[in-house]
Design a protein around this motif. Sequence first.
Motif, PDB file in Angstrom:
ATOM      1  N   MET A 138       0.849  -1.179   0.000  1.00  0.00           N
ATOM      2  CA  MET A 138       0.000   0.000   0.000  1.00  0.00           C
ATOM      3  C   MET A 138       0.889   1.234   0.000  1.00  0.00           C
ATOM      4  SD  MET A 138      -2.719   1.270   2.849  1.00  0.00           S
ATOM      5  CE  MET A 138      -1.472   1.385   4.086  1.00  0.00           C
ATOM      6  N   CYS A 179      -3.649  -2.125  -7.519  1.00  0.00           N
ATOM      7  CA  CYS A 179      -3.357  -2.615  -6.173  1.00  0.00           C
ATOM      8  C   CYS A 179      -1.855  -2.548  -5.916  1.00  0.00           C
ATOM      9  CB  CYS A 179      -3.863  -4.042  -6.014  1.00  0.00           C
ATOM     10  SG  CYS A 179      -3.530  -4.764  -4.386  1.00  0.00           S
ATOM     11  N   CYS A 198      -0.369  -3.106  -3.003  1.00  0.00           N
ATOM     12  CA  CYS A 198       0.054  -4.185  -2.101  1.00  0.00           C
ATOM     13  C   CYS A 198       0.494  -5.420  -2.880  1.00  0.00           C
ATOM     14  CB  CYS A 198      -1.077  -4.584  -1.163  1.00  0.00           C
ATOM     15  SG  CYS A 198      -1.602  -3.300  -0.021  1.00  0.00           S
ATOM     16  N   LYS A 199      -0.281  -5.757  -3.892  1.00  0.00           N
ATOM     17  CA  LYS A 199      -0.018  -6.956  -4.678  1.00  0.00           C
ATOM     18  C   LYS A 199       0.567  -6.644  -6.055  1.00  0.00           C
ATOM     19  CE  LYS A 199      -1.508 -10.078  -1.812  1.00  0.00           C
ATOM     20  NZ  LYS A 199      -0.760 -11.262  -1.430  1.00  0.00           N
ATOM     21  N   LYS A 200       0.814  -5.361  -6.303  1.00  0.00           N
ATOM     22  CA  LYS A 200       1.395  -4.906  -7.571  1.00  0.00           C
ATOM     23  C   LYS A 200       0.584  -5.403  -8.785  1.00  0.00           C
ATOM     24  CE  LYS A 200       6.038  -4.389  -5.676  1.00  0.00           C
ATOM     25  NZ  LYS A 200       5.541  -3.852  -4.474  1.00  0.00           N
ATOM     26  N   GLY A 229      -4.229  -7.663  -0.201  1.00  0.00           N
ATOM     27  CA  GLY A 229      -2.995  -7.317   0.500  1.00  0.00           C
ATOM     28  C   GLY A 229      -3.215  -7.044   1.975  1.00  0.00           C
ATOM     29  N   ASP A 252      -2.098  -4.534   5.154  1.00  0.00           N
ATOM     30  CA  ASP A 252      -1.533  -3.248   5.537  1.00  0.00           C
ATOM     31  C   ASP A 252      -0.293  -3.486   6.385  1.00  0.00           C
ATOM     32  OD1 ASP A 252      -1.086  -0.882   7.306  1.00  0.00           O
ATOM     33  OD2 ASP A 252      -2.780  -0.089   6.169  1.00  0.00           O
ATOM     34  N   GLU A 253       0.832  -2.944   5.958  1.00  0.00           N
ATOM     35  CA  GLU A 253       2.097  -3.156   6.661  1.00  0.00           C
ATOM     36  C   GLU A 253       2.102  -2.554   8.060  1.00  0.00           C
ATOM     37  OE1 GLU A 253       5.189  -1.687   4.132  1.00  0.00           O
ATOM     38  OE2 GLU A 253       4.731  -3.125   2.550  1.00  0.00           O
ATOM     39  N   GLU A 272      -6.112  -6.715   6.698  1.00  0.00           N
ATOM     40  CA  GLU A 272      -6.344  -6.709   5.260  1.00  0.00           C
ATOM     41  C   GLU A 272      -6.508  -5.268   4.786  1.00  0.00           C
ATOM     42  OE1 GLU A 272      -9.802  -7.956   2.177  1.00  0.00           O
ATOM     43  OE2 GLU A 272      -9.260  -9.487   3.652  1.00  0.00           O
ATOM     44  N   CYS A 273      -5.829  -4.930   3.719  1.00  0.00           N
ATOM     45  CA  CYS A 273      -5.865  -3.553   3.225  1.00  0.00           C
ATOM     46  C   CYS A 273      -7.176  -3.291   2.479  1.00  0.00           C
ATOM     47  CB  CYS A 273      -4.657  -3.272   2.332  1.00  0.00           C
ATOM     48  SG  CYS A 273      -4.673  -1.626   1.596  1.00  0.00           S
ATOM     49  N   CYS A 326      -8.068  -0.778  -2.544  1.00  0.00           N
ATOM     50  CA  CYS A 326      -8.266  -0.714  -3.991  1.00  0.00           C
ATOM     51  C   CYS A 326      -9.627  -1.272  -4.420  1.00  0.00           C
ATOM     52  CB  CYS A 326      -7.156  -1.461  -4.715  1.00  0.00           C
ATOM     53  SG  CYS A 326      -7.089  -3.215  -4.328  1.00  0.00           S
TER      54      CYS A 326
END
Length: 114
Positions: free
Chosen positions: A1, A57, A59-61, A90, A92-93, A98-99, A102
Motif C-alpha cells: 500500500m 493494487c 500491495c499486490k502490484k 494485500g 496493511d504493513e 487486510e488492506c 483498492c
Amino acid sequence: MAANRIICTKNNVDYVSIRKAMTAGARTKEEIAASAGVCTECEGCQSELETILSSVCGCKKVSLATVIEAVKAGADTVEKVSEVTGAGTGVDEVTGEECGKCKGLIQNIIDLGR
C-alpha cells in the motif's frame, strides 16, 4: 500500500486525492487534472502520474491492465477479480490487517468496463 504523500507539488495534490479521482472514473492525466486538480507538469506529476494511473493494487502490484483483462474475461465482482488477480487481498504493513483500499477502484473498473 502506498503511503499518502504530495504528488503534484505545484497544486499540493496528494496520492489519496488522485486515487479517489480514479475510483470516480478518471483514467487519464487529463481526467485526473480535471478531477483532482493536478498540474501534470511539475516534477511529481511527471515522475509519478503514469505509474499511479497504471496501478490498481499497490500491495499486490496488480496493474490496471490486469484488472481490465480479468473483467473482460468475465470477472464481474470484486471478489472474482481478487481471486483472478490477487488485487484487494494485500495486508496493511502498519496494522497487519487486510488492506482492501483498492476495492472501490476495482468496482469502478467493473462498472465502467475500463
